[in-house]
Design a protein around this motif. Structure first.
Motif, PDB file in Angstrom:
ATOM      1  N   ASN A   8       0.844  -1.205   0.000  1.00 36.53           N
ATOM      2  CA  ASN A   8       0.000   0.000   0.000  1.00 36.53           C
ATOM      3  C   ASN A   8       0.873   1.247   0.000  1.00 36.53           C
ATOM      4  O   ASN A   8       0.359   2.369   0.065  1.00 36.53           O
ATOM      5  N   ALA A  12      -1.489   5.230  -6.020  1.00 33.12           N
ATOM      6  CA  ALA A  12      -2.634   4.356  -6.300  1.00 33.12           C
ATOM      7  C   ALA A  12      -3.444   4.794  -7.509  1.00 33.12           C
ATOM      8  O   ALA A  12      -4.272   4.022  -7.998  1.00 33.12           O
ATOM      9  N   VAL A  43      -1.308  -2.264  -5.829  1.00 30.56           N
ATOM     10  CA  VAL A  43      -1.454  -1.363  -4.689  1.00 30.56           C
ATOM     11  C   VAL A  43      -2.732  -1.707  -3.938  1.00 30.56           C
ATOM     12  O   VAL A  43      -3.838  -1.622  -4.499  1.00 30.56           O
ATOM     13  N   TRP A  45      -5.577  -0.850  -1.800  1.00 27.67           N
ATOM     14  CA  TRP A  45      -6.241   0.437  -1.547  1.00 27.67           C
ATOM     15  C   TRP A  45      -7.391   0.229  -0.556  1.00 27.67           C
ATOM     16  O   TRP A  45      -8.416  -0.339  -0.886  1.00 27.67           O
ATOM     17  N   ARG A  79      -4.460  -0.921  -9.028  1.00 25.57           N
ATOM     18  CA  ARG A  79      -5.059  -0.655  -7.705  1.00 25.57           C
ATOM     19  C   ARG A  79      -6.046  -1.763  -7.362  1.00 25.57           C
ATOM     20  O   ARG A  79      -6.932  -2.096  -8.149  1.00 25.57           O
ATOM     21  N   SER A 121      -1.023  -5.482   3.419  1.00 22.18           N
ATOM     22  CA  SER A 121      -0.566  -6.131   2.186  1.00 22.18           C
ATOM     23  C   SER A 121      -0.026  -7.540   2.362  1.00 22.18           C
ATOM     24  O   SER A 121      -0.156  -8.377   1.466  1.00 22.18           O
TER      25      SER A 121
END
Length: 399
Positions: A8, A12, A43, A45, A79, A121
């Motif tokens: 993260n 993003a 990423v 999010w 993302r 993550s």
């Protein structure tokens, strides 16, 4: 090599400001792509249920709560939305859903899955690597160690498994590795310290540093977000002992009003300049004009700003037992103090002021040597070398 990064700590969406997120992971990904590796970034999010959209940040997160891909400096970025409740660790169901989205989006099986930061993550990266039968490397940041030490992650098995299942562990500093070894003394897989790289273009020439070492010390500078963790108050109080010095504070934040009042109440407001938030280029320019940089902060994973100050010929004071400890070696290429210790800070500034020109030159050139060994290219290559070590080790993912 095909590398998948799950984190993260990355931009993003395309027009997201670089100041909204650390660029450390992107610097590595970008350099790997330049070296010819196939790099893909996912990423994670986080966003909240609509009923929690009571802040601008929450509403923005909700606005981008869908999967989207874009390219940044030659790196494909996707993302991956992950719903959660504020202040609560993500549910197993949401972590599995995010893992499935990553797998569905992959063009081909990677050689390795790399994750920066545990929450949120690592459980996703661990699950993706397990299902693909590939190796998984976890890079820990300071907040990860704090949550491991205080037991926050132990309340959620998926988070502890994501640490224990890693085929290799890396750290952003020596201090973080020592802390990890206290929590997981029996971890027996490859481990390394992977520090940030520094742009060669920012490093001043040797001749400039030599010349700067000869001039009188007149100005101290700091640059940071003005919150309590940065301990700018101790720096302001230290300035009471040096009526001949000026202090420039670059940055803004919730502590600014209190710090300005403190400076006035201590009768040194006329020697302390609050410059507010400046561009990176302007901040570097202020460092180039200053003689000492000091930031005695706590809770610092690494601290790129210290390297920036060193590159501009500031004799740099960092924090002992924090991320920069080990990169700055006390009395060799800079100095270290206990975070928030005004008395020790006064002692170090006094010591620097009393250094001879040859002694100052030695410290500045030692700092130059440190930076030249920490270029982005060298840092990225060291990282890849450790990845290869993880891949060559028998056992677990892909074996």
């Amino acid at each position: 090599m095909k590398i998948v990064l799950i984190t993260n700590l990355y931009r993003a969406y395309e027009d997201q400001l670089s100041s909204e997120n650390t660029q450390v992971v992107h610097f590595f990904a970008r350099e790997w792509a330049r070296q010819g590796h196939n790099v893909e970034v996912f990423v994670i999010w986080l966003y909240y249920l609509t009923i929690f959209n009571f802040s601008t940040e929450a509403r923005k997160r909700r606005r981008y709560s869908f999967k989207e891909s874009f390219t940044l400096d030659g790196v494909k970025v996707t993302r991956i939305p992950l719903q959660k409740l504020p202040r609560v660790l993500c549910s197993d169901r949401s972590l599995v859903a995010a893992s499935e989205l990553v797998i569905q989006s992959l063009g081909s099986r990677p050689d390795i899955v790399i994750c920066h930061r545990v929450d949120p993550s690592a459980p996703v990266a661990s699950e993706v690597a397990k299902r693909l039968g590939t190796k998984y490397l976890l890079v820990l940041h300071k907040s990860d160690l704090q949550n491991l030490e205080n037991g926050r992650y132990f309340k959620k098995n998926a988070y502890i498994r994501s640490v224990e299942n890693a085929d290799g562990i890396a750290f952003r500093s020596e201090y973080l590795q020592l802390r990890f070894e206290k929590v997981f003394p029996d971890f027996d897989r490859p481990a390394a310290i992977l520090k940030s790289g520094f742009s060669k273009s920012l490093i001043e020439k040797r001749d400039f540093l030599v010349e700067k070492s000869k001039r009188p010390i007149k100005k101290v500078v700091t640059a940071c977000r003005l919150n309590r963790d940065k301990n700018v108050a101790s720096l302001i109080l230290a300035m009471k002992s040096f009526p001949e010095l000026e202090l420039e504070i670059v940055g803004d934040g919730p502590e600014m009003a209190r710090l300005k009042l403190m400076a006035r109440n201590n009768g040194i407001g006329d020697r302390i300049k609050f410059s507010g938030r400046l561009s990176n280029a302007e901040t570097l320019s202020r460092m180039k004009k200053a003689d000492i940089f000091a930031m005695p902060s706590t809770r610092e994973t690494f601290g790129m700003v210290y390297l920036e100050a060193m590159s501009k010929g500031c004799i740099t004071i960092g924090s002992r037992d924090q991320g920069i400890d080990g990169t700055i070696v006390d009395s060799w290429n800079g100095f270290l103090v206990k975070p928030g210790d005004t008395e020790e800070l006064v002692g170090k500034i006094s010591l620097i002021k009393n250094l001879s020109a040859p002694e100052r030159e030695r410290i500045l050139l030692s700092a130059l040597q440190t930076l030249e060994d920490m270029t982005e290219e060298k840092a990225a290559s060291r990282y890849i070398a450790f990845v290869e070590t993880v891949l060559q080790r028998e056992g677990k993912g892909g074996k």
